[in-house]
Design an enzyme around this catalytic site. Structure first.
Site, short mmCIF file in Angstrom:
data_model
loop_
_atom_site.label_atom_id
_atom_site.label_comp_id
_atom_site.label_asym_id
_atom_site.label_seq_id
_atom_site.Cartn_x
_atom_site.Cartn_y
_atom_site.Cartn_z
N SER A 158 0.85 -1.19 0.00
CA SER A 158 0.00 0.00 0.00
C SER A 158 0.88 1.23 0.00
O SER A 158 1.97 1.24 0.58
CB SER A 158 -0.90 0.02 1.24
OG SER A 158 -1.53 1.29 1.39
N TYR A 172 -2.81 -0.36 9.73
CA TYR A 172 -2.75 -0.77 8.32
C TYR A 172 -1.36 -0.47 7.75
O TYR A 172 -0.76 -1.33 7.07
CB TYR A 172 -3.82 -0.03 7.53
CG TYR A 172 -3.91 -0.45 6.09
CD1 TYR A 172 -4.38 -1.71 5.74
CD2 TYR A 172 -3.53 0.42 5.07
CE1 TYR A 172 -4.48 -2.10 4.41
CE2 TYR A 172 -3.63 0.04 3.74
CZ TYR A 172 -4.10 -1.22 3.41
OH TYR A 172 -4.18 -1.60 2.10
N LYS A 176 1.45 -3.22 6.20
CA LYS A 176 1.94 -3.16 4.83
C LYS A 176 3.44 -2.86 4.77
O LYS A 176 4.15 -3.36 3.88
CB LYS A 176 1.15 -2.14 4.02
CG LYS A 176 -0.30 -2.53 3.78
CD LYS A 176 -0.42 -3.85 3.04
CE LYS A 176 -1.84 -4.18 2.65
NZ LYS A 176 -1.95 -5.43 1.86
#
Length: 263
Positions: A158, A172, A176
């Protein structure tokens, strides 16, 4: 000033009838929708037989399989929760049993929890890290037993691993960013066998989970250098390049397909 989120288009079909992945077998985790669906369709268009996993939405997965088969390709969908270690390993074994080999692993399945750092629950931490970090690790571990020389491991990260431009993304982004270390290590450990490992960082991509006309779309598009969302096919094109002969000398790399989000 009012910003309107737009979407850049790209040509994605394998040109001139060339099928650079003919004879290859690919496994795409989370391949029933969004970016994963685009990747599965592109690899199939390039000639690969494609196995894809899904956690829910069997109908969507079956639609991808049928679309590939209508175009003359081979595909197979298997239910596998990426939070379940046994299911992750079984999906790799299943792909090999189904098609007789495995050449390309695309670690695409992922989940996100966006919330203030102080409010993230332990259950969310476990669920995100199991799906976004542990599952790619286990899938790569299982796939490595089958990948031949010229094999490929491609993980989908990401843009938030490179730049966290707004609050709420701590968990998150952490998950990633961990894929960078995994990818570089796999490149070193599997390189002597002629197997490459790379990481693709998408930016704002128009999917049903993050539509280009959503509430935060203008903000996200405005954070990119191009001022626009991309499409799943943009990510798929980069994955296809890495999976094909053009990617033979690329390994340990993190490649942004983010419209300049991290620029």
């Amino acid at each position: 000033m009012t910003m309107t989120a737009t979407v850049l288009t790209a040509t994605t079909e394998a040109g001139n009838g060339v099928r650079p992945l003919a004879g290859k077998v690919a496994l795409v985790t989370g391949g029933s929708r969004g970016i994963g669906r685009a990747i599965a369709l592109r690899l199939a268009a390039d000639g690969a037989a494609v196995a894809l996993t899904f956690r829910s939405g069997q109908d969507l997965a079956e639609q991808v399989v049928k679309e590939i088969e209508r175009a003359g390709g081979q595909a197979w969908a298997v239910r596998a929760d990426s939070g379940d270690a046994a299911a992750v390993r079984a999906s790799v074994a299943g792909a090999v049993d189904r098609f007789g080999r495995l050449d390309i692993l695309v670690n695409n399945a992922g989940i996100g929890v966006l919330a203030p750092f102080e409010d993230i629950a332990l259950d969310d931490v476990d669920r995100v890290l199991w799906t976004n970090v542990r599952a790619p690790f286990l899938a790569a571990q299982a796939a490595a037993a089958h990948l031949p020389e010229g094999g490929r491991i491609i993980s989908i990260g990401s843009c938030m691993a490179e730049r966290v431009a707004f609050p709420g993304g701590s968990l998150y982004a952490t998950s990633k960013a961990a894929l960078t270390g995994l990818t570089r290590t796999l490149a070193r450990e599997l390189g002597p066998r002629g197997i490459t490992a790379n990481l693709v960082h998408p930016g704002p991509i128009d999917t049903d989970m993050n539509p280009a006309d959503g509430d935060s779309a203008a903000m996200q598009a405005g954070l990119t250098a191009l001022g626009a969302y991309g499409r799943g096919t943009d990510v798929a094109a980069t994955v296809a390049h890495l999976a094909g002969d053009g990617g033979r000398y690329i390994t340990g790399a993190s490649i942004a397909v983010d419209g300049g989000f991290a620029a």
